[in-house]
Scaffold this motif. Structure first.
Motif, short mmCIF file in Angstrom:
data_model
loop_
_atom_site.label_atom_id
_atom_site.label_comp_id
_atom_site.label_asym_id
_atom_site.label_seq_id
_atom_site.Cartn_x
_atom_site.Cartn_y
_atom_site.Cartn_z
N GLU A 133 -18.00 -37.37 -20.16
CA GLU A 133 -17.77 -37.17 -21.59
C GLU A 133 -17.33 -35.74 -21.90
O GLU A 133 -17.69 -34.80 -21.21
N LEU A 177 -10.24 -45.07 -27.04
CA LEU A 177 -10.67 -45.90 -25.92
C LEU A 177 -9.69 -47.05 -25.76
O LEU A 177 -9.17 -47.59 -26.73
N PHE A 206 -5.75 -40.85 -18.75
CA PHE A 206 -6.44 -42.08 -19.12
C PHE A 206 -7.53 -42.26 -18.08
O PHE A 206 -7.24 -42.52 -16.91
N VAL A 262 -18.85 -51.88 -33.95
CA VAL A 262 -17.83 -50.84 -33.93
C VAL A 262 -16.73 -51.30 -34.88
O VAL A 262 -16.31 -52.44 -34.81
N THR A 304 -12.92 -43.71 -31.84
CA THR A 304 -14.37 -43.53 -31.90
C THR A 304 -14.79 -42.27 -32.66
O THR A 304 -15.97 -41.97 -32.73
N ILE A 363 -12.29 -47.33 -21.65
CA ILE A 363 -12.08 -46.06 -20.94
C ILE A 363 -11.44 -45.06 -21.89
O ILE A 363 -10.52 -45.38 -22.63
N GLY A 376 -17.22 -50.04 -19.42
CA GLY A 376 -17.33 -48.61 -19.72
C GLY A 376 -17.15 -47.73 -18.50
O GLY A 376 -17.13 -46.51 -18.62
N HIS A 377 -17.02 -48.34 -17.31
CA HIS A 377 -16.82 -47.57 -16.08
C HIS A 377 -15.42 -47.78 -15.52
O HIS A 377 -14.78 -46.86 -15.04
N LEU A 378 -14.94 -49.03 -15.60
CA LEU A 378 -13.70 -49.41 -14.96
C LEU A 378 -12.80 -50.09 -16.01
O LEU A 378 -13.27 -50.90 -16.80
N ALA A 379 -11.49 -49.79 -15.97
CA ALA A 379 -10.57 -50.35 -16.96
C ALA A 379 -10.18 -51.77 -16.59
O ALA A 379 -9.00 -52.10 -16.49
N ARG A 432 -18.24 -52.30 -24.14
CA ARG A 432 -17.93 -53.03 -25.38
C ARG A 432 -17.84 -54.52 -25.12
O ARG A 432 -17.44 -54.95 -24.03
N GLN A 457 -10.93 -45.38 -13.56
CA GLN A 457 -12.36 -45.21 -13.83
C GLN A 457 -12.58 -44.16 -14.92
O GLN A 457 -11.75 -43.28 -15.13
N ALA A 458 -13.73 -44.28 -15.60
CA ALA A 458 -14.06 -43.34 -16.67
C ALA A 458 -14.36 -41.96 -16.11
O ALA A 458 -14.83 -41.83 -14.98
N GLY A 463 -18.26 -46.55 -23.96
CA GLY A 463 -17.14 -47.37 -23.53
C GLY A 463 -17.51 -48.83 -23.29
O GLY A 463 -16.64 -49.69 -23.25
#
Lengths: 381, 406
Positions: free
Chosen positions: B388, B132, B183, A53, B66, B136, A10-13, A72, B384-385, A70
């Motif tokens: 929100e 997502l 992205f 989900v 989502t 991300i 959820g922080h890094l792809a 998952r 990085q994300a 994010g």
């Protein structure tokens, strides 16, 4: 029991193949995520906070925490999915709770919509009837003018719009105007009446908002007495006095908004919106016809002609007209039978009055369209 | 999986959904729309998007949608709040004198056209910010009002130049949309300009125009029609010319669509990751041909069934002279006929929408997905994300105006 899957933090792809297990902790069971190769602890999530989900077939997507959407875990193997369901009871609980919530939202919004529709069906006729008197007569006249122009254009294109006797000072037109004024007397109607006789094969008469009234020549061929004719004209004037045309337009605007609301097409451009409105709107008109009939009967009593004549005429026009019956669904007129009975219930004038028109006037009126050729629409010339 | 010129890894996008699955989702949705008087459409849209998103797999990881039905429902309510005053204005204008009414209504339509640009941009924002990949989120910044204004001014120019400036307008709007797409913390960039579109666009424009002018010239100049009782019947040559014009339009517009998609999207980059899209005109032509044929057959069948039912209910056989039977008995029963009309309409409308979604909606998505290749996807692993984005209440106007596919 262990679970392998693909993990997004959820922080890094940067996805990671992981192995997970539920471990007891002071704050309750935790879902611990370890690297599949490194076997190092990556992250720990409260096992009660995970949720399913929606994903594709043959795959389970698990959200780790509502706080970080994010994060998952993707589980793809059928056996693994079964294991995940067994390991994480929160998945089933969340899933059921979400289904319930969705059901409640869908059901309550549907019910709210039903309530809106019911309120509308009951409320709009009442509301339109009130609102119409708050609208300045000038607005209604403007609207009537626009409608008249569009309608005349339309008829003219079909080659069927010819005004019989355009001279306002002719005997027939003066008689019609005089009769109109007499019917209109004491009604406080703000409108200037105009009665126009038009050459047409269709036996009909109608009033537009703002006082423009049209009578088609075929109707004149059908009437057998001045009383019948007077009854129809007074009926149309009744629509003008009660401002029925405008009320109908207000109601139609309301219906359009409602149907658009249901279909999600607020522009009202779809066929469904138009059809839906037309179906709902026919409902308003029966009341209007009844009111106009009563108005006509009252005028008959006042001016000394038979209130029953209109009923006889209606009977004759509607009796063998299959087309009218076929279009009854979208037609604005209530059943002839019903109206005729209501008209016959009116008291008959004991002392015959002078009648609506003098003999000379009646001759002039019936002769109005004689010299006008009926154009054949098919030649289009 | 292959490698590019500089030894960079290349990966094709996969699409794993089937038409049968989408069919199931749609049928279920249409059925549930009946008891909910249409309210279920927000859930159907959500289910449909989940299907498309979750079956699109990029470098081994699928997309995630989502968004929720409730968000769309709230967005719709907001749009209603905007539309109700417009309704009132519209009504008021109708009661004014002709000039004011016509000008006013024209102004309202122009205003709605302007608003549709805003709605389109916001709708795209809504979908991106609820997408997502690898955990991300995508996003779109930029100014929706600015986009709407720009699109509006371009469309004025379009009208003035009879559509000749389209390549400039389209390329500019493509670039604006994609250059404001993110992205995570990585921004997209698109460099395609009008030159990418000019060739196929003007080919389609002028070939169709010339063909149409020739047809029109023949019909008017050489009297290519007969006039019987006011009915204009074109002769064989006119019909042939008209058919050729339609054929030219179909082929050249398909070529244009394919080139536009291919050339513009192939100038897209996400940092060091390059996007290449390749879709063929043939596939667009195939799709539209299949849609045309299947839809005609299905609607034709529905009409035949409808007429048979009418005969059955009416209890009369068609006249031997080919005249229509007397349907008066059916139509005079208000409630029955109203129900028949509504059912008939829903069936026709439902069939059309279903086929549109199954053939064109599904086909287009899969075509783009399968035609896309990413070069150097590994560069995306460092994305990085971002924070929100909570400001978006549904698609709002977009849902009300029914714009934006999917």
């Amino acid at each position: 029991m262990q679970l392998t899957g693909r993990y997004y933090d959820g922080h890094l792809a940067s996805p990671l193949d992981v192995i997970c297990q539920v471990e007891p902790a002071a704050a309750g069971p935790m879902l611990a995520v370890y690297g599949l190769i490194s076997r190092e602890l990556v992250e720990q999530w409260p096992a009660g906070g995970v949720y399913p989900v929606p994903g594709r077939k043959g795959e389970m997507r698990i959200g780790m925490s509502a706080e970080l959407p994010g994060a998952r875990l993707l589980v793809t193997d059928a056996a693994e999915i079964e294991r995940a369901t067994a390991m994480l009871p929160a998945l089933g609980e969340h899933s059921r709770a979400d289904s319930r919530r969705q059901l409640v939202i869908a059901a309550s919004s549907s019910l709210a919509l039903v309530a809106v529709i019911l309120t509308y069906l009951v409320g709009v006729p009442i509301l339109a009837e009130r609102v119409v008197w708050l609208v300045p007569p000038q607005w209604e006249e403007n609207l009537g003018e626009t409608v008249a122009m569009q309608m005349e254009d339309q008829f003219r294109e079909q080659g069927t719009f010819v005004v019989c006797d355009p001279n306002p000072q002719s005997v027939a037109n003066r008689a019609l105007a005089r009769f109109g004024q007499e019917v209109l007397a004491d009604t406080n109607s703000p409108f200037n009446l105009s009665i126009t006789v038009v050459k047409s094969e269709i036996a009909n008469a109608f009033a537009l908002p703002g006082g423009r009234t049209y009578i088609f020549s075929a109707l004149m061929d059908t009437v057998k007495s001045p009383d019948e004719f007077a009854g129809v004209v007074a009926h149309e004037i009744g629509h003008v006095v009660y401002r029925h045309g405008f009320e109908q337009i207000i109601a139609t605007a309301g219906t359009g908004a409602l149907v658009g609301f249901i279909l999600g097409d607020m522009t009202g451009l779809s066929v469904a919106a138009g059809l839906g409105s037309a179906l709902i709107d026919t409902r308003f008109s029966r009341q209007h016809e009844r009111q106009a009939d009563e108005f006509s009967a009252a005028a008959a009593l006042r001016l000394g002609f038979s209130p029953h004549a209109l009923g006889d005429l209606l009977d004759r026009i509607a009796a063998d007209d299959d087309m009218t019956k076929a279009l009854a669904l979208l037609s604005t007129h209530p059943l002839t039978e019903e109206r005729r009975l209501a008209l016959e219930a009116q008291p008959r004038t004991d002392t015959p009055g002078p009648g609506p028109f003098s003999a000379a006037e009646w001759r002039a009126i019936t002769a109005m369209c004689d010299s006008v050729p009926l154009r054949d629409a098919t030649t289009g010339t | 999986m292959s490698t590019g010129q500089l030894g960079e890894r290349q990966v094709a996008v996969r699409f794993t959904g089937t038409r049968r699955q989408l069919f199931g989702i749609l049928i279920r949705g249409y059925v549930l729309m009946i008891p909910t008087i249409g309210v279920y459409r927000f859930w159907l849209t959500t289910a449909k998007r989940r299907f498309f998103w979750s079956n699109t797999e990029i470098d081994g990881d699928p997309l995630d949608y989502t968004g929720s039905a409730l968000q769309l429902l709230i967005g719709f309510m907001l749009a209603v709040a905007i539309f109700l005053p417009l309704y009132g204005l519209f009504f008021y204008l109708q009661t004014q004198n002709q000039t004011v009414a016509v000008l006013g209504i024209l102004a309202v339509f122009v205003g709605l056209w302007f608003l549709s640009g805003y709605a389109l941009y916001r709708g795209r924002d809504f979908r991106l910010s609820r997408t997502l990949w690898r955990g991300i989120r995508f996003d779109q910044d930029g100014n929706a009002w600015g986009y709407a204004l720009w699109r509006f001014l371009w469309s004025v120019l379009m009208v003035l130049t009879l559509g000749l400036v389209y390549p400039g307008m389209a390329a500019g709007l493509w670039r604006y949309r994609y250059n404001h797409t993110w992205f995570g913390n990585r921004q997209f960039s698109m460099t395609g300009n009008w030159r990418k579109l000019a060739g196929p666009y003007y080919l389609a424009y002028f070939l169709t125009l010339i063909s149409a002018l020739i047809t029109l010239g023949y019909v008017i100049g050489a009297q290519g029609y007969t006039n019987t009782d006011g009915w204009f019947m074109p002769d064989a040559t006119s019909v042939l010319l008209g058919a050729v014009t339609l054929l030219i339009f179909w082929v050249t517009s398909s070529i244009f669509r394919a080139r536009e998609t291919t050339r513009m999207l192939s100038t897209l980059r996400i940092g060091a990751c390059e996007v290449t899209v390749n879709v063929t005109a043939r596939s667009f032509m195939l799709q539209s041909a299949v849609f045309g044929i299947v839809t005609s057959l299905a609607l034709g069948l529905l009409i035949v069934i409808g007429v048979v039912i009418l005969y059955a209910v009416g209890g009369e056989a068609p006249g031997s002279d080919g005249s229509l039977p007397n349907f008066a008995t059916i139509f005079s029963g208000g409630l029955i006929s109203a129900t028949l009309l509504v059912i008939g309409y829903l069936l026709v409308f439902g069939t059309f929408t279903l086929l549109w979604e199954i053939i064109l909606g599904f086909g287009f998505w899969r075509l783009i997905a399968r035609g896309t290749v990413l070069t150097n996807p590994d560069s995306l692993k460092t994305v990085q994300a971002r924070a929100e984005d909570h400001s978006l209440a549904g698609e709002g106007l977009a849902d009300a105006l029914n714009v934006g596919a999917y």
